[in-house]
Design a protein around this motif. Structure first.
Motif, PDB file in Angstrom:
ATOM      1  N   GLY A 532       0.796  -1.211   0.000  1.00 19.93           N
ATOM      2  CA  GLY A 532       0.000   0.000   0.000  1.00 19.93           C
ATOM      3  C   GLY A 532       0.831   1.265   0.000  1.00 19.93           C
ATOM      4  O   GLY A 532       0.290   2.352   0.156  1.00 19.93           O
ATOM      5  N   ASP A 533       2.141   1.115  -0.130  1.00 20.27           N
ATOM      6  CA  ASP A 533       2.971   2.314  -0.156  1.00 20.27           C
ATOM      7  C   ASP A 533       2.686   3.136  -1.396  1.00 20.27           C
ATOM      8  O   ASP A 533       2.330   2.603  -2.440  1.00 20.27           O
ATOM      9  CB  ASP A 533       4.450   1.908  -0.149  1.00 20.27           C
ATOM     10  CG  ASP A 533       4.871   1.474   1.231  1.00 20.27           C
ATOM     11  OD1 ASP A 533       5.934   0.847   1.340  1.00 20.27           O
ATOM     12  OD2 ASP A 533       4.138   1.730   2.175  1.00 20.27           O
ATOM     13  N   TYR A 534       2.890   4.434  -1.287  1.00 25.09           N
ATOM     14  CA  TYR A 534       2.626   5.293  -2.415  1.00 25.09           C
ATOM     15  C   TYR A 534       3.512   6.515  -2.314  1.00 25.09           C
ATOM     16  O   TYR A 534       4.077   6.803  -1.262  1.00 25.09           O
ATOM     17  CB  TYR A 534       1.151   5.720  -2.449  1.00 25.09           C
ATOM     18  CG  TYR A 534       0.722   6.505  -1.239  1.00 25.09           C
ATOM     19  CD1 TYR A 534       0.367   5.857  -0.063  1.00 25.09           C
ATOM     20  CD2 TYR A 534       0.685   7.900  -1.251  1.00 25.09           C
ATOM     21  CE1 TYR A 534      -0.014   6.575   1.037  1.00 25.09           C
ATOM     22  CE2 TYR A 534       0.302   8.605  -0.154  1.00 25.09           C
ATOM     23  CZ  TYR A 534      -0.057   7.953   0.999  1.00 25.09           C
ATOM     24  OH  TYR A 534      -0.437   8.660   2.102  1.00 25.09           O
ATOM     25  N   ALA A 536       3.897  10.321  -2.059  1.00 25.55           N
ATOM     26  CA  ALA A 536       3.051  11.436  -1.632  1.00 25.55           C
ATOM     27  C   ALA A 536       3.052  12.568  -2.652  1.00 25.55           C
ATOM     28  O   ALA A 536       2.160  13.414  -2.626  1.00 25.55           O
ATOM     29  CB  ALA A 536       3.535  11.955  -0.278  1.00 25.55           C
ATOM     30  N   ASN A 538       2.746  12.198  -5.893  1.00 23.23           N
ATOM     31  CA  ASN A 538       1.871  11.918  -7.028  1.00 23.23           C
ATOM     32  C   ASN A 538       0.491  11.425  -6.612  1.00 23.23           C
ATOM     33  O   ASN A 538      -0.414  11.411  -7.432  1.00 23.23           O
ATOM     34  CB  ASN A 538       2.484  10.830  -7.917  1.00 23.23           C
ATOM     35  CG  ASN A 538       3.842  11.230  -8.405  1.00 23.23           C
ATOM     36  OD1 ASN A 538       4.087  12.391  -8.659  1.00 23.23           O
ATOM     37  ND2 ASN A 538       4.744  10.269  -8.493  1.00 23.23           N
ATOM     38  N   THR A 539       0.365  10.992  -5.381  1.00 26.25           N
ATOM     39  CA  THR A 539      -0.856  10.295  -4.987  1.00 26.25           C
ATOM     40  C   THR A 539      -1.365  10.851  -3.677  1.00 26.25           C
ATOM     41  O   THR A 539      -0.571  11.242  -2.816  1.00 26.25           O
ATOM     42  CB  THR A 539      -0.569   8.788  -4.807  1.00 26.25           C
ATOM     43  OG1 THR A 539       0.115   8.315  -5.951  1.00 26.25           O
ATOM     44  CG2 THR A 539      -1.860   8.011  -4.634  1.00 26.25           C
ATOM     45  N   LYS A 540      -2.697  10.867  -3.544  1.00 31.15           N
ATOM     46  CA  LYS A 540      -3.271  11.159  -2.236  1.00 31.15           C
ATOM     47  C   LYS A 540      -4.364  10.135  -1.958  1.00 31.15           C
ATOM     48  O   LYS A 540      -5.001   9.621  -2.877  1.00 31.15           O
ATOM     49  CB  LYS A 540      -3.810  12.574  -2.148  1.00 31.15           C
ATOM     50  CG  LYS A 540      -4.909  12.941  -3.108  1.00 31.15           C
ATOM     51  CD  LYS A 540      -5.272  14.401  -2.906  1.00 31.15           C
ATOM     52  CE  LYS A 540      -6.238  14.854  -3.954  1.00 31.15           C
ATOM     53  NZ  LYS A 540      -6.479  16.289  -3.879  1.00 31.15           N
ATOM     54  N   VAL A 541      -4.526   9.863  -0.674  1.00 27.58           N
ATOM     55  CA  VAL A 541      -5.450   8.814  -0.238  1.00 27.58           C
ATOM     56  C   VAL A 541      -6.695   9.491   0.321  1.00 27.58           C
ATOM     57  O   VAL A 541      -6.615  10.344   1.196  1.00 27.58           O
ATOM     58  CB  VAL A 541      -4.787   7.932   0.842  1.00 27.58           C
ATOM     59  CG1 VAL A 541      -5.723   6.824   1.250  1.00 27.58           C
ATOM     60  CG2 VAL A 541      -3.481   7.373   0.325  1.00 27.58           C
ATOM     61  N   LEU A 542      -7.830   9.111  -0.218  1.00 26.11           N
ATOM     62  CA  LEU A 542      -9.100   9.683   0.216  1.00 26.11           C
ATOM     63  C   LEU A 542      -9.983   8.563   0.722  1.00 26.11           C
ATOM     64  O   LEU A 542      -9.875   7.408   0.273  1.00 26.11           O
ATOM     65  CB  LEU A 542      -9.801  10.382  -0.952  1.00 26.11           C
ATOM     66  CG  LEU A 542      -9.023  11.481  -1.654  1.00 26.11           C
ATOM     67  CD1 LEU A 542      -9.775  11.943  -2.875  1.00 26.11           C
ATOM     68  CD2 LEU A 542      -8.793  12.641  -0.719  1.00 26.11           C
ATOM     69  N   ARG A 543     -10.860   8.903   1.636  1.00 35.95           N
ATOM     70  CA  ARG A 543     -11.860   7.936   2.061  1.00 35.95           C
ATOM     71  C   ARG A 543     -13.186   8.650   2.257  1.00 35.95           C
ATOM     72  O   ARG A 543     -13.250   9.816   2.644  1.00 35.95           O
ATOM     73  CB  ARG A 543     -11.419   7.190   3.321  1.00 35.95           C
ATOM     74  CG  ARG A 543     -11.427   7.976   4.578  1.00 35.95           C
ATOM     75  CD  ARG A 543     -11.066   7.062   5.763  1.00 35.95           C
ATOM     76  NE  ARG A 543     -11.255   7.768   6.985  1.00 35.95           N
ATOM     77  CZ  ARG A 543     -12.397   7.840   7.659  1.00 35.95           C
ATOM     78  NH1 ARG A 543     -13.458   7.222   7.197  1.00 35.95           N
ATOM     79  NH2 ARG A 543     -12.490   8.527   8.769  1.00 35.95           N
ATOM     80  N   MET A 544     -14.236   7.883   1.981  1.00 33.44           N
ATOM     81  CA  MET A 544     -15.569   8.441   2.111  1.00 33.44           C
ATOM     82  C   MET A 544     -15.953   8.410   3.576  1.00 33.44           C
ATOM     83  O   MET A 544     -15.629   7.455   4.281  1.00 33.44           O
ATOM     84  CB  MET A 544     -16.539   7.591   1.293  1.00 33.44           C
ATOM     85  CG  MET A 544     -17.832   8.269   0.968  1.00 33.44           C
ATOM     86  SD  MET A 544     -18.649   7.393  -0.345  1.00 33.44           S
ATOM     87  CE  MET A 544     -20.305   7.891  -0.083  1.00 33.44           C
ATOM     88  N   VAL A 545     -16.641   9.435   4.012  1.00 34.40           N
ATOM     89  CA  VAL A 545     -17.056   9.496   5.406  1.00 34.40           C
ATOM     90  C   VAL A 545     -18.038   8.363   5.649  1.00 34.40           C
ATOM     91  O   VAL A 545     -19.084   8.276   5.012  1.00 34.40           O
ATOM     92  CB  VAL A 545     -17.705  10.850   5.706  1.00 34.40           C
ATOM     93  CG1 VAL A 545     -18.231  10.865   7.117  1.00 34.40           C
ATOM     94  CG2 VAL A 545     -16.698  11.951   5.504  1.00 34.40           C
ATOM     95  N   ASN A 546     -17.659   7.489   6.552  1.00 33.02           N
ATOM     96  CA  ASN A 546     -18.394   6.241   6.765  1.00 33.02           C
ATOM     97  C   ASN A 546     -19.270   6.390   7.986  1.00 33.02           C
ATOM     98  O   ASN A 546     -18.773   6.531   9.097  1.00 33.02           O
ATOM     99  CB  ASN A 546     -17.382   5.103   6.953  1.00 33.02           C
ATOM    100  CG  ASN A 546     -18.019   3.744   6.901  1.00 33.02           C
ATOM    101  OD1 ASN A 546     -19.228   3.626   7.033  1.00 33.02           O
ATOM    102  ND2 ASN A 546     -17.218   2.728   6.705  1.00 33.02           N
TER     103      ASN A 546
END
Lengths: 733, 205
Positions: A532-534, A536, A538-546
């Motif tokens: 899961g490394d990425y 920073a 080039n990439t950003k990690v988003l999550r939907m409010v659960n």
């Protein structure tokens, strides 16, 4: 004793010369025994010798004989020598023959090797030529690519320079535009301030106008009211006048009917009244006119004042604006010039239609410039790579050319060697033939050595042949040395090639190691990707409010609260019924509400506990069901019963085991019976370990089911939790 | 499913994005069922990809997944989505127990120029079917989830993506020293999806 001599041969003129040297005179002897001459040669003169002559002849003959014997001995010695020499020469010949054979073998071997070498060389030459051609093709292609890349680089550089120039021009223009924009902004700000001031002035004016208007309206209203009042007064007065006139007329009519002395008094009063009224009316009219005049005058004065103020303000404004007019004219001229320049700039710039497009265009041009620079850098990198590849190709080509030249030289050398060896062989064969002939001659000489004179020329020939042989031997030795040198050279080349092979093998190993390292890196990167490394950058990690958990929890709490509410409501109804019954029975207890409240609270807590237990038990039982189904093949059906004999006095849940689909549980089936018994035994064991009444376990079990009261580990946990719930309850999952 | 003609199986960017997002929806449902995140009674069997697939009937989960897939579709059509990760965590400790990683490689040329690719519909379905079978069989080697768990979905996007209203930035929720199992992948010629599951090593407990 006279020796028999053979018939003299026909002597050649050469042999006559040789005979002259012999000690024997040229006398012809006659054989006594033979009366007649046998030979064709007849003596010309009849020889009649005396004894002296005979003795002389004899002595001479004896001398000659001795000489001849000596010569013979000498010749024999010489012959022996010659024979020895011949044997030696034969030995040498055999040796030479052997050496020749070996040389021939070597020659054939060398020929074979030479042929193989030639073939190999030809192959190598062909391969080198092919490689050379390929390299030449590659070089030509690389040259073409290089030229193309150089052209593209030049074009890119030109475009880059042009883009730079354009960018600098645009920057300058932008600078100028920004400056002009700032100036315009300042100007516009000043104008805005002026406009604001003007607007304030106008607002003040407006307010003043409004106040004036209000005043005027008030005054107008007042004047209107006054006028209305005056009108009303006037109307009243007119009415009065009319009434008076009517009265007057009436009185006059009456007077006309009435006697004369009375008419004079009334008419004078009426006249006085009329006059009085008329004077009043005139006065009122005069007042009204004065009021109107005054009003008009007042309005005119107010208007004039306002006009004066306005004119003053306008004058001031005009004076101010006159002072600004020149600046405005200058600014207008500047703006016009700037507008013209803007327009010209907009016309010059492609894809630009308005001022707002310029920054975008500039940004686009900057992007293009950056892209061009990146492309140029990439092209440069590619060009360098191509140059490096070209150099490598040229080096390889030179190397291959050298190798091909070397191989050609080697081939030529080998051909020359072959020719030389052939020539040697031919010379050796010639020598052999000559030696054979000489041997034959020697053998002939051997046979004719007794009568014949010694042959010095043969010796010389032999000596010369010996010398030639020695020369050939030397030449062969030198050839051998040369071939050894060639062989050594070939060995050296082989060593070099083997070293090259070893270096190439090492290079291959290093490449394999590098490949393994790259594979390890790739696997590591893949693991990192999977991890899961990425990056920073080039990439950003988003999550939907659960809100699912929250929603679930709220739902659970809502459902639990609803159920509690229903239960409490039902209990309240029951309590109220009880209360009603107690009221009906006229039993009044003061402590009942308190007790009821306590009971209610207890009921609520107990119900809460029950709900919590049920929720936890439901979760656990579902897991238990699934585990049982997987492990034992039983499908668990949960039945809730009250177990009165349980010492702990808590409600227990009984679990019934049913067979799964696939086979029917039948007590007649022995295996089923065994299984049922096993199940019953297991259930009994479980019940006894938990301190439960086993009779309750085995009562009322239906035909095809095997029930057991089992307090599983989860139930024991429930009991523990129930004990713990004596204390303040904790949150259950 | 996507814009394609019956005779040529042409796939566009939009169609490919729809295929991938649909796959993700069914895969998420399959994972939630197989890992016992939600009770099995809340799932309904439907036929999809030639297999009986289970879909949740929980309205909350359904709406969550629907909103998620719509946003993922939008990002995929813009070529901004790099990866989707379904994370399973302990409800009490919020410790990450499993990560179902779906890496997406997009053909940039198709996004820029709007090209069209050709691939058989059956071939794609077969590839997806293989992945679904592997997800279903993953319970044989994945450790049991003994405690109640919750799930969350992470989206790895490009940096220039505007964060929508209902989304927030998050950490990657990584597992320390995980065990990893690589599953099959499927390719629509426009998007290539690689599946990998990483889970907490059971021996570490």
């Amino acid at each position: 004793m006279i020796l028999r001599t053979p018939v003299p041969k026909k002597r050649r003129p050469e042999s006559v010369v040789e005979d002259l040297h012999s000690p024997v005179s040229d006398r012809r002897l006659v054989r006594y025994e033979e009366p007649g001459p046998i030979t064709a040669v007849e003596p010309s003169d009849e020889m009649v010798c005396t004894y002296h002559c005979r003795q002389m002849v004899k002595s001479e003959f004896m001398a000659a004989l001795n000489n001849a014997e000596k010569q013979v001995a000498e010749y024999q010695a010489k012959l022996e020598l010659m024979n020895n020499e011949l044997t030696q020469s034969e030995d040498e010949r055999t040796k030479f023959r052997d050496s020749i054979l070996s040389l021939e073998q070597k020659l054939e071997a060398s020929k074979g090797r030479e042929q193989a070498l030639q073939e190999r060389l030809l192959k190598e030459v062909d391969e080198f030529m092919e490689r050379y051609k390929e390299q030449v093709k590659q070089c030509s292609e690389l040259e073409v690519q290089l030229s193309k890349e150089v052209d593209s680089r030049k074009k890119a550089e030109l475009s880059f320079t042009s883009a730079k120039e354009r960018a600098t021009d645009l920057e300058g223009r932008l600078q100028r535009l920004s400056d002009s924009a700032e100036r315009e902004k300042n100007i516009i700000k000043e104008e805005r301030q002026h406009l604001q001031d003007d607007s304030k002035l106008s607002a003040r004016k407006m307010t003043a106008d409004v106040c004036f208007l209000e005043r005027m309206t008030l005054r107008a209203e007042i004047s209107e009211r006054e006028s209305e009042l005056l009108k009303k007064q006037l109307n009243g007065l007119r009415k009065q006048l009319d009434e008076c006139l009517c009265e007057k007329n009436a009185l006059e009519q009456k007077l006309a009917t009435y006697p004369i002395p009375l008419q004079e008094s009334t008419s004078s009063e009426d006249k006085n009244l009329v006059k009085y009224l008329q004077e009043q009316i005139r006065g009122y009219e005069a007042e009204v006119q004065e009021a109107r005049k005054f009003k008009a005058f007042h309005t005119n004065s107010e208007l004039l004042k306002e006009k004066l103020i306005e004119e003053k303000g306008r004058r001031e404004k005009v004076e101010v604006e006159l002072s600004k007019l020149q600046d405005v004219q200058l600014s207008a001229q500047k703006l016009e010039l700037e507008l013209v320049s803007w327009k010209s700039l907009l016309e010059e710039l492609p894809d630009v239609s308005s001022l707002s497009d310029i920054p975008k265009k500039f940004a686009a041009l900057q992007k293009e410039a950056i892209q061009n620079m990146m492309e140029v850098s990439e092209l440069k990198a590619q060009l360098k790579q191509l140059e490096v590849a070209l150099e490598l190709g040229e080096n390889k080509r030179q190397h291959y050319e050298k190798e091909s030249c070397l191989e050609k030289q080697r081939a030529n050398n080998a051909a020359l060697e072959a020719k030389r060896l052939q020539m040697m062989l031919s010379s050796v064969t010639e020598e052999r033939d000559r030696l054979k002939k000489e041997a034959a001659m020697l053998s002939k000489l051997k046979n004719s050595h007794e009568s014949g004179p010694p042959n010095e020329t043969l010796v010389k020939d032999l000596e010369s042949s010996l010398a030639d042989r020695e020369n050939t031997i030397k030449e062969l030795q030198t050839n051998l040395h040369e071939q050894q040198g060639v062989v050594n050279h070939l060995h050296d080349e082989l060593k070099i090639l083997s070293e090259q092979l070893s270096s190439e093998a090492r290079r291959v190993k290093s490449l394999e190691r590098e490949g393994d390292r790259l594979r390890a890196e790739i696997s590591l990167l893949e693991s990192k990707l999977g991890h899961g490394d990425y990056s920073a950058a080039n990439t950003k990690v988003l999550r939907m409010v659960n809100t699912l958990a929250v929603d679930n929890e709220t739902k659970h709490t809502i459902d639990s609260l609803r159920e509690e509410l229903k239960k409490t409501q039902s209990k309240l109804q029951a309590i109220e019924e009880l209360k009603g019954q107690s009221d009906a029975a006229n039993i009044i207890d003061d402590g009942i509400p308190e007790k009821l409240a306590q009971l209610k609270s207890q009921i609520a807590t107990l119900e809460k506990r029950e709900e919590r237990y049920k929720a936890v038990f439901a979760e656990k039982i579902s897991i238990f069901r699934r585990a049982c189904c997987l492990l034992f093949g039983y499908k668990v059906r949960l039945n809730c019963r009250r177990c009165l004999s349980v010492p702990l006095g808590h409600e227990m849940s009984f679990v019934s085991f049913n067979r799964t689909i696939g086979f029917a549980l039948n007590r007649e089936d022995p295996f089923a019976a065994n299984r049922v018994k096993d199940d019953e035994g297991a259930a009994l064991d479980l019940a006894t370990t938990r301190g439960l009444d086993p009779s309750l376990v085995l009562n009322d079990h239906p035909k095809n089911t095997c029930e057991c009261c089992a307090t599983m580990a989860e139930a024991s946990e429930l009991m523990d939790e129930a004990e713990a719930m004596e204390e303040p309850p904790s949150m259950m999952r | 499913m996507g814009s394609r003609t019956a005779s040529k199986d042409i796939i566009t960017l939009r169609g490919s994005a729809a295929i991938v997002c649909e796959f993700f929806g069914y895969a998420a449902n399959s994972i939630l069922y197989n890992r016992g995140i939600y009770p099995e009674e809340s799932f309904v069997k439907v036929k999809k990809y030639g297999l009986p697939m289970l879909l949740t009937q929980d309205e909350g989960v359904k709406s969550f997944l629907a909103g998620l897939t719509s946003q993922l579709t939008e990002w995929m059509e813009a070529g901004k989505l790099q990866r989707v990760v379904l994370v399973i965590m302990s409800r009490t400790t919020m410790e990450v127990l499993e990560r179902w990683n779906f890496s997406i490689q997009t053909d940039a040329e198709v996004v820029e120029k709007g090209l069209i690719k050709e691939k058989s519909d059956k071939e794609i379905m077969r590839e997806i079917q293989a992945i679904m079978r592997q997800i279903a069989s993953s319970i044989t080697y994945l450790p049991c989830l003994d405690e109640p768990c919750v799930f969350d979905v992470l989206a790895y996007t490009d940096m220039d993506v505007a964060i929508p209203f209902s989304w927030i930035e998050s950490d990657a929720k990584l597992i320390e020293n995980p065990q990893m199992v690589k599953l099959h992948s499927f390719d629509t010629k426009i998007h290539k999806v690689d599946t990998l599951v990483s889970y907490k090593n059971d021996e570490q407990d």
